[in-house]
Design an enzyme around this catalytic site. Structure first.
Site, mmCIF file in Angstrom:
data_model
loop_
_atom_site.group_PDB
_atom_site.id
_atom_site.type_symbol
_atom_site.label_atom_id
_atom_site.label_comp_id
_atom_site.label_asym_id
_atom_site.label_seq_id
_atom_site.Cartn_x
_atom_site.Cartn_y
_atom_site.Cartn_z
ATOM 1 N N SER A 243 74.618 -139.546 0.936
ATOM 2 C CA SER A 243 74.836 -138.422 0.019
ATOM 3 C C SER A 243 74.548 -138.762 -1.434
ATOM 4 O O SER A 243 74.630 -137.902 -2.302
ATOM 5 C CB SER A 243 76.279 -137.943 0.136
ATOM 6 O OG SER A 243 77.153 -138.946 -0.286
ATOM 7 N N THR B 176 78.209 -137.098 -3.153
ATOM 8 C CA THR B 176 78.356 -137.193 -4.605
ATOM 9 C C THR B 176 79.364 -138.232 -5.053
ATOM 10 O O THR B 176 80.496 -138.241 -4.599
ATOM 11 C CB THR B 176 78.818 -135.836 -5.202
ATOM 12 O OG1 THR B 176 77.923 -134.840 -4.782
ATOM 13 C CG2 THR B 176 78.877 -135.861 -6.705
ATOM 14 N N THR C 67 74.050 -137.556 -7.065
ATOM 15 C CA THR C 67 74.093 -137.054 -5.687
ATOM 16 C C THR C 67 72.690 -136.755 -5.162
ATOM 17 O O THR C 67 71.757 -136.574 -5.949
ATOM 18 C CB THR C 67 74.909 -135.739 -5.635
ATOM 19 O OG1 THR C 67 75.120 -135.349 -4.282
ATOM 20 C CG2 THR C 67 74.209 -134.593 -6.347
ATOM 21 N N ARG D 209 66.324 -126.353 -4.942
ATOM 22 C CA ARG D 209 67.742 -126.090 -5.231
ATOM 23 C C ARG D 209 68.352 -127.222 -6.060
ATOM 24 O O ARG D 209 68.133 -128.407 -5.807
ATOM 25 C CB ARG D 209 68.499 -125.943 -3.914
ATOM 26 C CG ARG D 209 69.998 -125.648 -4.066
ATOM 27 C CD ARG D 209 70.850 -126.897 -4.010
ATOM 28 N NE ARG D 209 72.276 -126.580 -4.011
ATOM 29 C CZ ARG D 209 73.237 -127.485 -4.124
ATOM 30 N NH1 ARG D 209 72.944 -128.756 -4.234
ATOM 31 N NH2 ARG D 209 74.492 -127.126 -4.142
ATOM 32 N N THR E 19 83.134 -132.379 -7.200
ATOM 33 C CA THR E 19 82.382 -132.611 -5.968
ATOM 34 C C THR E 19 82.587 -131.394 -5.082
ATOM 35 O O THR E 19 83.534 -130.645 -5.263
ATOM 36 C CB THR E 19 82.875 -133.899 -5.275
ATOM 37 O OG1 THR E 19 82.117 -134.113 -4.087
ATOM 38 C CG2 THR E 19 84.351 -133.840 -4.912
ATOM 39 N N GLY E 20 81.680 -131.209 -4.146
ATOM 40 C CA GLY E 20 81.813 -130.070 -3.245
ATOM 41 C C GLY E 20 80.682 -129.084 -3.448
ATOM 42 O O GLY E 20 79.606 -129.449 -3.937
#
Ligand code: SD4
Length: 333
Positions: A89, A192, A210, A220, A243-244
């Site tokens: 990630s 991340t 990330t 994106r 994060t997320g």
């Protein structure tokens, strides 16, 4: 007035005497002692997202504990994670976009509110250092895509080949179904690294890096390279990172919101909780909408909170590193 003059003279006289009677080594000792007293006013601390933060914090701590700067510490810290090609990630081992390209996002911000970012950067192993170079060597804040890559190569950053065999295999599997949705983010499957540090001089800095949402649409960009969303530092107040699901974090300018909540007098913990509440209020559908915030203030107090259970943060201070579970609003169904 006469008294004041005498007192001033007395003080200066003593200082002068001190300088003249002490040998250089004693004077150096005194200077060191007063520098130590100043340093003790601050409590060097580093906090970062997820358990990969443990190794990253160790990298950062080496710098903080050698009287280094928070900015150098966060860069060195997250580089540890970027270098780990088993990490799916962050860095060149990260999961690719829908076309199979691993594209990386990163940003960095220091105590003078200087900041730099790169987004959609392909084939360069340390996006965080490219972000720092954008900050230090260009008049800009953010470079993306090919422009970011050309700049990195001009600056002498090495190319890396991606994706790895395993990454390619997973991507081929994904292509069969082509489901364009965020997978569940928890402590086994996280993205991340965001890192915040306070140094002994009382300065704050932060870094965030990330590969972003796995199998994202080409082009994106998430929150992680966006100053104010994935990361924000205001040296008067504190710092925050996220994060997320980046789309949800951008909608509330997440990290900036957390810092502004601290400015209003909230503790880092409450500031993270209020920002998570805001995310929840803005979204009717919370399916897989994991977001976690981490915050650190000038006193070295920190906090972390997430929408769903499973978010954790690595914390280092006073030579001791640990992993702590963040508070949360919901259990996964
Ligand atoms: C993004 N915020 O690209 C990143 C991904 C992430 O845990 O942090 N996932 O949206």
């Amino acid at each position: 007035m006469q008294d004041l003059k005498r007192r001033t003279f007395f003080k200066l006289g003593l200082a002068g005497a001190a300088l003249s009677i002490f040998k250089p080594s004693k004077a150096a000792e005194l200077i060191e002692e007063s520098a130590n007293i100043k340093r003790m006013a601050f409590r060097p601390t580093v906090v970062s997202t997820w358990e990969h933060g443990i190794a990253a914090n160790e990298g950062a701590w080496k710098i903080l504990s050698a009287n280094g700067k928070a900015l150098d510490a966060v860069e060195a810290g997250v580089r540890v994670t970027e270098s780990d090609l088993t990490n799916r990630s962050v860095g060149a081992g990260g999961r690719p976009d829908a076309e199979g390209h691993v594209t990386l996002d990163a940003c960095i911000m220091d105590e003078e509110s200087r900041c730099g970012a790169v987004a959609y950067l392909e084939g360069i192993g340390h996006p965080i250092s490219v972000a720092r170079a954008v900050m230090e060597k260009t008049p800009h804040v953010m470079l993306v895509g090919e422009g970011a890559r050309d700049f990195a190569l001009d600056q002498g950053f090495e190319k890396v080949k991606t994706p790895l065999k395993e990454v390619k295999k997973d991507w081929k599997e994904w292509k069969k179904e082509k489901k364009q949705e965020q997978s569940r983010i928890n402590n086994e499957n996280h993205d991340t690294i965001g890192m915040l540090a306070l140094d002994q001089f009382g300065n704050l800095s932060g870094a965030c890096t990330t590969s972003g949402w796995a199998y994202k649409m080409p082009g994106r960009v998430g929150d992680s390279p966006i100053i104010g969303a994935g990361l924000f530092v205001d040296n008067e107040i504190g710092a925050a990172c996220a994060t997320g699901m980046g789309e949800a974090i951008i909608r509330i300018a997440g990290s900036h919101t957390v810092v502004e909540l601290m400015r209003q007098g909230h503790s880092p913990q409450i500031a993270c909780e209020l920002a998570v509440d805001r995310i929840i209020k803005k979204h009717k559908d919370l399916t897989n909408l994991q977001v976690g915030f981490v915050a650190l203030n000038k006193s070295g107090d920190y906090g972390a909170y997430s929408v769903y259970k499973g978010f954790n943060v690595a914390v280092n201070r006073d030579e001791v590193g640990k992993l702590e579970d963040a508070g949360y609003v919901k259990e996964w169904e």
